[in-house]
Design a protein around this motif. Sequence first.
Motif, PDB file in Angstrom:
ATOM      1  N   GLY A  57      41.981 -30.232  24.876  1.00  0.00           N
ATOM      2  CA  GLY A  57      40.757 -29.437  24.805  1.00  0.00           C
ATOM      3  C   GLY A  57      39.657 -29.934  25.735  1.00  0.00           C
ATOM      4  N   ASP A  70      35.927 -32.622  21.249  1.00  0.00           N
ATOM      5  CA  ASP A  70      36.271 -34.035  21.296  1.00  0.00           C
ATOM      6  C   ASP A  70      37.074 -34.288  22.571  1.00  0.00           C
ATOM      7  N   ASP A  72      40.436 -36.018  24.055  1.00  0.00           N
ATOM      8  CA  ASP A  72      41.731 -36.618  23.728  1.00  0.00           C
ATOM      9  C   ASP A  72      42.287 -37.284  24.974  1.00  0.00           C
TER      10      ASP A  72
HETATM   11 MG    MG Z   1      40.733 -31.897  20.936  1.00  0.00          MG
END
Ligand code: MG
Length: 457
Positions: A57, A70, A72
């Motif tokens: 993402g 967030d 990753d």
């Molecule tokens: Mg993510």
Amino acid sequence: MNRNDYTPSEPISFPELALNILTRQEHNISRKQISDNALKVLYRLHGAGFDAFLVGGGVRDLLLGQNPKDFDIATNATPEQIRQLFKNCRLIGRRFRLAHIMFGRDIVEVATFRGHHQEPSKNVSQQSKEGMLLRDNVYGTVDEDAERRDFTINAMYYSIANYAIHDYAGGIEDLEDKLIRLIGDPETRYREDPVRMLRAVRFAVKLDFDIEEDTAAPIEALSHLLKEIPAARLYEESLKMLQTGYGLETYHLMREYNLFQQLFPAVSEFFTNSYDSKTEQMLDLVLDSTDQRVEEGKRINPAFMFAAMLWYPLQAKADELMESRNLCHYDAVMEASNYILDDQVRSIAIPRRHTATIREIWQLQMRLPRRNGKRAFRLMELNKFRAGFDFLEMRGEIEGGDTEQLAKWWHTFQNAGRNMRQAMVNDLDSADSGKPSFRRRKSGNKKRSYRKSKSES
Ligand code: MG
Ligand code: ATP
């Protein structure tokens, strides 16, 4: 167990992914947009000689000009090696082992590259008869890792070594075409992990993309596979689907694919072709208001949403119990609450602290009409009063009549000064003074409620 139990019925098809590299000059992601903590982790891994990429993402959303939820990270360091590099590291997960690097409340998730499952070995990889991956801890190379990711737009890797983006599955093109496309054979990939069906819908709504035809085709027929997913995981997913700002639209799309029905069977019993049962009206109201709250940056309480979604199914169950077991309304609602919540937590493991709040919100619906004497003042001091009142207002919108009047009364009461409040209660008292049932209840109530609370404690 026999090793063959874990062998998939059909061989998993791995596409040959064609790597496309966008150099630093060919894309718009700059390090300024990546959180300091994520950068720290990337650089520390890189400095220790490991490969380190931002993936998922983080890359997708930055390329779309959005703020990632967030960051990753993927690496060739094993979880143990990651742990040695970071003091603030916790290894989590069984099905999918991950390292969490903790920076206060901010967590950076670091995953070791996943590999193929051609030769399943019990310790690292497990597959059920349905083809579902029960464990996914075979480590591999970055190319293999890319093939194991879900959608093409989630398989783009931003390298901290040279700031290039490695696009393994045509994610850049699908971003441009606004398409959610699974990597590999869709049915196989859904069988490996049915939650990917939920993720397809979630990303389609959040990004305003279409689900590519072949990716969409098997969903409805495979939706029942969600029943195999642990309820705790589905709880987490349901919050991501419904409580992160796109709940209303996500519910409607989930419903089209028969996915919502798997997660909320009691609610979906009240689905109609015209989408206008009270349950459906309540879903629209509560999800819309949740979306608005997210947009305004207000706090969201999952208990409120679940209480609202399950309210009319609760009423129907209570009516049934009043009839079949000859229970009074209060007892029927109490009994129905147990029934409805027990049933719901089988598919979605709503934590106990939330089910307690759901019950409080429901009980308040029975207490809010009783405002005489000091009751109204006491009710307002309850912890969950605000939630109970907000919910009453929603019911008022749907039910009209007495419920709407009651919600209006409480609205006025809360906004009034002390004298006005007392006058409002006095009005009620005088209106009620002729009713014999009130006196009887008043004298008998204390002992009964005392005994009840003692036996409960
Ligand atoms: Mg993510
Ligand atoms: P967001 O964090 O905005 O919800 P995300 O794509 O980052 O979206 P995460 O759940 O954080 O989603 O997962 C990070 C990445 O891990 C994904 O982008 C995807 O590459 C991979 N991934 C997550 N879940 C799965 C899954 N069920 N199957 C395959 N790959 C997955």
